[in-house]
Design an enzyme around this catalytic site. Structure first.
Site, PDB file in Angstrom:
ATOM      1  N   ARG A 184     -41.350 -35.068 -79.192  1.00  0.00           N
ATOM      2  CA  ARG A 184     -40.443 -36.266 -78.579  1.00  0.00           C
ATOM      3  C   ARG A 184     -39.123 -36.400 -79.575  1.00  0.00           C
ATOM      4  NH1 ARG A 184     -41.084 -38.425 -82.819  1.00  0.00           N
ATOM      5  NH2 ARG A 184     -39.486 -40.185 -82.230  1.00  0.00           N
TER       6      ARG A 184
ATOM      7  N   ALA B 139     -34.819 -36.927 -79.096  1.00  0.00           N
ATOM      8  CA  ALA B 139     -33.970 -36.297 -78.145  1.00  0.00           C
ATOM      9  C   ALA B 139     -33.571 -35.030 -78.385  1.00  0.00           C
ATOM     10  CB  ALA B 139     -32.588 -37.083 -78.093  1.00  0.00           C
TER      11      ALA B 139
ATOM     12  N   ARG C 221     -38.935 -36.250 -68.645  1.00  0.00           N
ATOM     13  CA  ARG C 221     -38.509 -37.581 -69.209  1.00  0.00           C
ATOM     14  C   ARG C 221     -37.013 -37.873 -68.765  1.00  0.00           C
ATOM     15  NH1 ARG C 221     -40.204 -39.183 -75.075  1.00  0.00           N
ATOM     16  NH2 ARG C 221     -39.915 -41.171 -74.268  1.00  0.00           N
TER      17      ARG C 221
ATOM     18  N   ASP D  56     -30.957 -41.425 -78.001  1.00  0.00           N
ATOM     19  CA  ASP D  56     -31.604 -40.800 -76.938  1.00  0.00           C
ATOM     20  C   ASP D  56     -30.264 -40.190 -76.078  1.00  0.00           C
ATOM     21  OD1 ASP D  56     -34.024 -42.334 -77.979  1.00  0.00           O
ATOM     22  OD2 ASP D  56     -34.427 -40.180 -77.055  1.00  0.00           O
TER      23      ASP D  56
ATOM     24  N   ASN E 168     -31.175 -46.199 -77.317  1.00  0.00           N
ATOM     25  CA  ASN E 168     -32.296 -45.690 -78.306  1.00  0.00           C
ATOM     26  C   ASN E 168     -33.392 -46.625 -78.108  1.00  0.00           C
ATOM     27  OD1 ASN E 168     -33.007 -44.128 -80.556  1.00  0.00           O
ATOM     28  ND2 ASN E 168     -33.136 -45.624 -81.663  1.00  0.00           N
ATOM     29  N   LYS E 169     -34.655 -45.997 -78.825  1.00  0.00           N
ATOM     30  CA  LYS E 169     -35.907 -46.776 -78.707  1.00  0.00           C
ATOM     31  C   LYS E 169     -35.854 -48.313 -78.365  1.00  0.00           C
ATOM     32  CE  LYS E 169     -39.105 -45.187 -78.219  1.00  0.00           C
ATOM     33  NZ  LYS E 169     -39.742 -44.773 -76.846  1.00  0.00           N
TER      34      LYS E 169
END
Ligand code: MRU
Length: 353
Positions: free
Chosen positions: A49, A51, A92, A240, A250-251
């Site tokens: 996981r 990017a 994804r 990401d 991002n997260k």
């Protein structure tokens, strides 16, 4: 000083091994990727996981998916390569490195003047290895450019895991931290736990602790309090996907941290290799946000923590508007606003995607 950090992806020249990050930190287990379907599921299930790591493992995963097809005539082999790349690309949606790496591999296949499928296969192995090596070099460069931001005695907050586990090298957000640490600069890191999948708790605190960096774990809702107490001087996260205007996906939770940092006048930096910049997305509104399964939210570890049948919303990422970003730490230096102009000037905005 040699860094003691984990390796997420191992390529032996013809076999791909991925560290199963879903088992960390309890178990450190590498899994040999026998088929392209295994690689697709490893990406989907977050065994690998982050990017850049998704991009690199997909490049090697594509090799796994085409290695038994070199008996096809060249034209058919190229069609097969494109199909397998599209399949991996579907695992994804948000981290653009995955799409970037698959486009790069397919473009290589189409532009290579190989005389046979076996020859093309060899060129693609070299391309995947180049993506891996470049990623390593990008991390080091981001580390060198970002390290001067970290001054003696600072408290540095990070969100999710943008460490060595998400790259072939020393990470993205962690790269400046590792370089500063190697340079002997004393500083503290606060790692957000990062609900729902705890990448901060399980992965960031694990790898920073292993490297000997002073790291303290906090839950996501503690960041504002720590900032109000003057414990945080700097925020560095990964990303990401960065849109052409500098909006940062991002997260989930990153935007809240950025807004808090803005409120408390704390610089908010994002480490971003060029493989994560998406010039095709003009703003962050165009970035697809992955929605994940409900049970990630209704449980904590193996324990159910919500009533049966509860409605759940589980977006895995958010978009931080560019105005909250103090700078993007790239492999070519720190880019500041105006992002659209400065990113386009530094990088090739027309590269095909
Ligand atoms: O869902 P994940 O764990 O793949 O999300 C990862 C992140 O959001 C990282 O912060 C991001 O990929 C940056 S890492 C260079």
């Amino acid at each position: 000083m040699k860094l003691n950090i984990p390796q997420a992806i191992r390529w032996t020249g013809d076999e791909l091994y991925l560290l199963d990050q879903t088992k960390l930190p309890g178990e450190v287990v590498e899994e040999k990727q026998e088929t392209i379907e295994m690689v697709w599921h490893a990406i989907k299930q977050l065994k690998v996981r982050g990017a850049p790591a998704i991009g690199v493992s997909a490049a090697f995963g594509l090799i796994v998916g085409i290695r038994d097809a070199t008996n096809l005539p060249l034209e058919k082999f190229i069609i097969h390569i494109a199909k397998q790349a599209a399949y991996l690309d579907s695992s994804r949606p948000t981290a653009v490195n995955l799409h970037w790496s698959m486009v790069r591999m397919v473009n290589k296949a189409k532009s290579q003047s190989a005389n046979s499928s076996a020859e093309l296969y060899k060129a693609l192995v070299e391309e995947a290895e180049a993506i891996d090596q470049e990623d390593k070099a990008f991390c080091l460069a981001m580390g060198e450019y970002g390290a001067p931001l970290i001054k003696e005695g600072m408290g540095v907050l990070t969100h999710c895991n943008a460490g060595s586990l998400v790259t072939s090298g020393i990470g993205t957000a962690t790269a400046p931290m590792y370089v500063a640490h190697q340079n002997g600069v004393p500083f503290r890191v606060y790692a957000d736990e990062t609900r729902p999948l705890l990448q901060g708790a399980r992965l960031t605190s694990w790898e920073l602790q292993m490297a000997g960096v002073d790291v303290t774990l906090i839950t996501d809702n503690m960041a504002g309090h720590l900032m109000s107490k003057g414990l945080i001087d700097l925020v560095i996260t990964g990303t990401d996907r960065v849109a052409a205007n500098g909006d940062v996906a991002n997260k989930i939770g990153t935007m809240s941290v950025a807004i808090l940092a803005h409120h408390f006048n704390i610089p908010f930096y994002v480490a971003c290799p060029s493989s994560t910049i998406d010039f095709a997305s003009t703003t962050g509104d165009e970035i697809e946000i992955e929605e994940r399964e409900w049970d990630e939210v209704t449980s904590f570890g193996s324990r159910q923590t919500a009533p049966e049948g509860i409605k759940v919303c589980n977006p895995a990422f958010d978009v931080t508007p560019n105005r909250f970003v103090s700078g993007l730490i790239t492999e070519k230096g720190i880019v500041r606003a105006p992002y659209r102009e400065n990113l386009a000037e530094l990088f090739d905005a027309h590269q095909s995607r």
